[in-house]
Design an enzyme around this catalytic site. Structure first.
Site, short mmCIF file in Angstrom:
data_model
loop_
_atom_site.label_atom_id
_atom_site.label_comp_id
_atom_site.label_asym_id
_atom_site.label_seq_id
_atom_site.Cartn_x
_atom_site.Cartn_y
_atom_site.Cartn_z
N SER A 22 -3.20 -2.00 -12.42
CA SER A 22 -3.44 -2.41 -11.02
C SER A 22 -4.79 -3.10 -10.89
O SER A 22 -4.92 -4.14 -10.21
CB SER A 22 -3.43 -1.18 -10.10
OG SER A 22 -2.15 -0.64 -10.04
N ARG A 26 -5.69 -7.24 -10.11
CA ARG A 26 -6.62 -7.63 -9.03
C ARG A 26 -7.82 -8.39 -9.58
O ARG A 26 -8.30 -9.34 -8.95
CB ARG A 26 -7.03 -6.38 -8.24
CG ARG A 26 -5.87 -5.88 -7.35
CD ARG A 26 -6.03 -4.42 -6.99
NE ARG A 26 -5.01 -3.96 -6.04
CZ ARG A 26 -3.76 -3.59 -6.38
NH1 ARG A 26 -3.35 -3.65 -7.64
NH2 ARG A 26 -2.91 -3.17 -5.45
N GLN A 168 1.03 -2.44 -2.68
CA GLN A 168 1.41 -3.85 -2.90
C GLN A 168 1.56 -4.56 -1.56
O GLN A 168 1.11 -5.70 -1.40
CB GLN A 168 2.69 -3.93 -3.73
CG GLN A 168 2.48 -3.39 -5.14
CD GLN A 168 3.72 -3.49 -6.00
OE1 GLN A 168 4.80 -3.86 -5.51
NE2 GLN A 168 3.59 -3.16 -7.26
N ASP A 313 3.94 6.43 -9.77
CA ASP A 313 4.31 5.93 -11.09
C ASP A 313 4.40 7.05 -12.13
O ASP A 313 4.86 6.82 -13.25
CB ASP A 313 3.27 4.90 -11.57
CG ASP A 313 3.36 3.60 -10.76
OD1 ASP A 313 4.39 3.37 -10.11
OD2 ASP A 313 2.39 2.83 -10.78
N ARG A 344 14.51 4.85 -10.53
CA ARG A 344 13.97 5.93 -11.37
C ARG A 344 14.54 7.31 -11.03
O ARG A 344 14.47 8.21 -11.87
CB ARG A 344 12.43 5.94 -11.30
CG ARG A 344 11.85 4.76 -12.06
CD ARG A 344 10.34 4.76 -12.13
NE ARG A 344 9.89 3.61 -12.91
CZ ARG A 344 8.69 3.05 -12.81
NH1 ARG A 344 7.81 3.53 -11.95
NH2 ARG A 344 8.37 2.01 -13.57
C1 S3P Z 1 0.87 -0.91 -7.54
C2 S3P Z 1 1.34 -0.17 -6.50
C3 S3P Z 1 2.49 0.75 -6.59
C4 S3P Z 1 2.86 1.05 -8.03
C5 S3P Z 1 2.82 -0.15 -8.92
C6 S3P Z 1 1.46 -0.83 -8.90
C7 S3P Z 1 -0.28 -1.83 -7.31
O1 S3P Z 1 3.60 0.15 -5.95
O2 S3P Z 1 4.14 1.66 -8.11
O3 S3P Z 1 3.12 0.21 -10.27
O4 S3P Z 1 -0.92 -2.24 -8.28
O5 S3P Z 1 -0.56 -2.11 -6.14
P1 S3P Z 1 3.83 0.27 -4.36
O6 S3P Z 1 2.58 -0.17 -3.74
O7 S3P Z 1 4.96 -0.63 -4.02
O8 S3P Z 1 4.18 1.71 -4.13
#
Ligand code: S3P
Length: 426
Positions: A22, A26, A168, A313, A344
């Site tokens: 993540s 970014r 996200q 996750d 999942r």
């Molecule tokens: C992530 C947010 C999560 C996560 C993904 C990475 C991110 O998803 O499951 O592996 O980097 O912002 P969601 O924000 O859709 O829950």
């Protein structure tokens, strides 16, 4: 590719985990937006991060691999160039959703495509708020990829209350808001991972129990340095392995222990896990530390609703810990798991049923108990990196080991998984 695992006898040693996925996405996005040279240290080496890099490279950003670092020559405010072909986001939901927040503000039309799994994942969740900001986006009829984005639209800020806990979606709106003079507010009732707001140094306020994130063009990133801590979601697979193997001790160096990511540690500790964090450091607005794990016996506990976004996750590997732990495992309020790289909930239930456990599947979770009857299962990864690694770990804990099909999906987040296992297996 099928991968076999034998039962492991003992875990001992030290692991260095590649950069957090993540935070890596970014770092690449913010340094691409900024004008001029940024440097990223310890960038994640999975396919998903490579997808983000290749999308920005197609829009004129220059990436130069350095010594344990990546140099990024970013384009600056609205200076990306129109890509010659649709941008391919591979398997990566984060690439797609965050990139869309950037593309709606550019002066050219664009399109995002993805692999089969990504092409089935929900995108209405970002199309809705971005459209409210004035973006023009079209998607397949069920709100999936490919999405087409019209450039040169006049966008305006909004106050957006997130209808679901999703970093996200939050980040997609924030990235769009970064391009606008006036302030966009994103209102979060249930907190999701907070890397975007931390790394951009955004103003946060609180009202009626909700968190409000404030963003405008004055927060647009400048070129700089990013030091990415190790990925706690990658480290997560090794936690139950070290805890549940006799006579074991494992030190995992320099992993992110950001509050919004450590639910897995909190739960494993409440289950009886001997985990300590030491050598705490602060870098690029993030916090990291070394995790020391010692063999423990675990007992399943009730998993509180509020912690679900924090462990989203890690639920497949937590379920694996639950197989070996005492008592019944149960998880609810986790319907979001159905929209990940695979469904999942059904993937975990399918694999647990192969063991002969009593499994009940719900729309928003699952529960199971019973004894393992099948001593050499052949698990299905469903092409999902986290399912592959979870059932790889379970195989290492079973008396006769196990096998997982389509195991190369691990490359999405951790191409070094097998290498890392070898260094700590005794
Ligand atoms: C992530 C947010 C999560 C996560 C993904 C990475 C991110 O998803 O499951 O592996 O980097 O912002 P969601 O924000 O859709 O829950």
């Amino acid at each position: 590719m099928e991968q076999s695992f034998n039962k492991i006898n003992r875990i001992k040693g030290t692991l260095n985990i590649p950069g957090d996925k993540s935070i890596s996405h970014r770092s690449v996005i913010f340094s691409s937006l900024a004008e001029g040279k940024s440097v990223i240290y310890n960038l994640g080496n999975g396919e998903d991060v490579k997808s983000t890099i290749s999308c920005f490279a197609a829009m004129g950003v220059e990436f130069i691999p350095g010594n344990a670092s990546l140099i990024v020559n970013g384009c600056g405010y609205k200076k990306f160039i129109k890509p010659l072909a649709p941008l391919f986001a591979g398997n990566s939901g984060t690439t797609t959703r965050l990139l869309t927040g950037v593309l709606v503000n550019q002066n050219f039309d664009s399109e995002i495509t993805g692999d089969e799994s990504l092409s089935n994942r929900p995108m209405k969740r970002i199309i809705t708020p971005l459209t409210q900001m004035g973006a023009k986006i079209s998607a397949a009829s069920n709100g999936t990829l490919p999405i087409k984005i019209s450039g040169s639209q006049k966008l305006h800020p909004i106050d957006y209350e997130l209808p679901l806990a999703s970093a996200q979606v939050k980040s997609s709106v924030i990235l769009s808001g970064l391009h606008l003079e006036d302030e966009t507010k994103v209102i979060e009732k249930t907190e999701s991972r907070d890397h975007t707001e931390r790394m951009l140094g955004l103003k946060i306020s609180n009202k009626d129990g909700s968190k409000i994130i404030h963003v405008s063009k004055k927060n647009y990133p400048s070129a700089g340095e990013y030091i990415v801590p190790g990925d706690i979601s990658t480290a997560a697979f090794f936690l139950p392995l070290a805890l549940l193997t006799h006579n074991s001790e494992l030190l995992i160096k320099n992993v992110s222990i950001n509050e919004t990511r450590i639910g897995i540690i909190t739960i494993l500790k409440s289950m009886g896990g001997n985990i300590t964090a030491e050598n705490i450091k602060h870098n690029s607005g993030e916090i990291s530390g070394d995790l020391l794990l010692k063999s423990s016996s675990l007992k399943n506990i009730e998993i509180p609703r509020h912690i679900i976004p924090n462990i989203i996750d890690e639920i497949p590997i937590l379920a694996v810990a639950g197989v070996i732990a005492d008592g019944k495992f149960s998880i609810r309020n986790a319907k979001e798991l159905r929209g990940k790289e695979s469904d999942r909930i059904s993937a975990v239930c399918y694999n647990l049923k192969l063991l002969g456990l009593n499994v009940t599947e719900f729309e928003d979770g699952f529960e199971f108990d019973g004894v393992i009857k099948n001593q050499y299962p052949v698990f299905d990864s469903f092409g999902d990196h986290r399912i592959a690694m979870s059932f790889g770990i379970l195989s290492l804990l079973l008396s006769n080991g196990g096998k997982i099909n389509n195991f190369n999906s691990v490359n999405i987040s951790n191409p070094d998984f097998i290498k890392q296992l070898k260094t700590i297996s005794r």
